[in-house]
Design a protein around this motif. Structure first.
Motif, mmCIF file in Angstrom:
data_model
loop_
_atom_site.group_PDB
_atom_site.id
_atom_site.type_symbol
_atom_site.label_atom_id
_atom_site.label_comp_id
_atom_site.label_asym_id
_atom_site.label_seq_id
_atom_site.Cartn_x
_atom_site.Cartn_y
_atom_site.Cartn_z
ATOM 1 N N ILE A 50 -5.348 5.254 -1.468
ATOM 2 C CA ILE A 50 -4.361 4.479 -1.163
ATOM 3 C C ILE A 50 -4.297 3.615 -2.606
ATOM 4 O O ILE A 50 -5.301 3.387 -3.219
ATOM 5 N N HIS A 78 -7.919 3.026 -3.896
ATOM 6 C CA HIS A 78 -8.946 2.935 -2.906
ATOM 7 C C HIS A 78 -9.105 4.497 -2.600
ATOM 8 O O HIS A 78 -8.094 4.993 -2.098
ATOM 9 N N ALA A 107 0.904 -1.034 0.032
ATOM 10 C CA ALA A 107 0.130 -0.027 -0.129
ATOM 11 C C ALA A 107 0.974 1.194 0.135
ATOM 12 O O ALA A 107 1.695 1.276 0.752
ATOM 13 N N SER A 108 0.526 2.354 -0.922
ATOM 14 C CA SER A 108 1.094 3.229 -0.914
ATOM 15 C C SER A 108 -0.036 4.523 -0.678
ATOM 16 O O SER A 108 -1.061 4.651 -1.157
ATOM 17 N N ARG A 129 -10.223 6.942 0.171
ATOM 18 C CA ARG A 129 -9.870 7.252 1.622
ATOM 19 C C ARG A 129 -10.689 8.502 2.158
ATOM 20 O O ARG A 129 -11.837 8.238 2.389
ATOM 21 N N ASN A 187 -2.906 0.147 -4.064
ATOM 22 C CA ASN A 187 -2.255 -1.008 -3.664
ATOM 23 C C ASN A 187 -1.654 -1.894 -4.744
ATOM 24 O O ASN A 187 -2.251 -2.008 -5.503
#
Length: 185
Positions: free
Chosen positions: A74, A85, A51-52, A87, A76
């Motif tokens: 995020i 994703h 995950a970044s 957030r 991944n």
């Protein structure tokens, strides 16, 4: 040394601790897009395996600007899958708002907030120009016209020139000094 070898050597992962190598067969990075073609590609953020976190806070990819949350999104990276994703902030992939995780592919345009637009680049894949600024603006403008929630920093007419939207010297001067500029200038 060939250009490809240099590209591979520079394809580390930028993070708080410095550079690290990736184990995935699909090394990925975010490459910025800008209305000025000479500035497009000036920023490149390598995505690490796992995950970044992208955002304005102490994140793997630190961004600034209007609409960027502390932990905005995020991305991944697991094996050959790259998934974004949402957030805390508005995130768009090819003009579509991220409301559930979206699998990314080479050339996808990803926008974080109102001003940060990137293209996903995978090592070893040709960049065919599909990730340009005009395409990203057109996609976001199309989304803005279909929903009332997206407030773009430029006109909703994606076909108009972005350079024509620059503030005048007079408006900048009055904003700074609080008074109008003499007409002789």
């Amino acid at each position: 040394t060939t250009v490809d070898q240099l590209e591979r050597a520079s394809f580390g992962t930028a993070s708080r601790g410095g550079l690290a190598t990736r184990k995935s067969s699909r090394e990925a990075r975010l490459v910025n897009l800008n209305e000025d073609p000479q500035l497009s590609g000036a920023l490149r953020y390598s995505l690490k395996e796992g995950a970044s976190v992208i955002g304005a806070g102490r994140c793997d990819v630190q961004l600034g600007g209007t609409g960027v949350a502390e932990e905005h999104s995020i991305i991944n990276v697991v094996n050959d899958d790259i998934v974004v994703h949402k957030r805390q902030g508005d995130t768009y992939v090819n003009g579509r708002e991220v409301v559930e995780p979206i699998k990314l592919k080479h050339g996808d345009r990803v926008a974080f907030g109102r001003l940060n637009v990137f293209r996903l680049s995978l090592l070893g894949q040709d960049d065919d120009g599909e990730g340009d600024w005009d395409a990203a603006v057109a996609e976001l403008a199309a989304h803005a016209s279909s929903t009332s929630g997206l407030d773009l920093p430029w006109d909703d007419d994606a076909s108009s020139s972005t350079r024509s939207r620059q503030p005048s010297l007079e408006s900048l001067d009055s904003a700074v000094s609080g008074r109008s500029r003499p007409s002789s200038c």
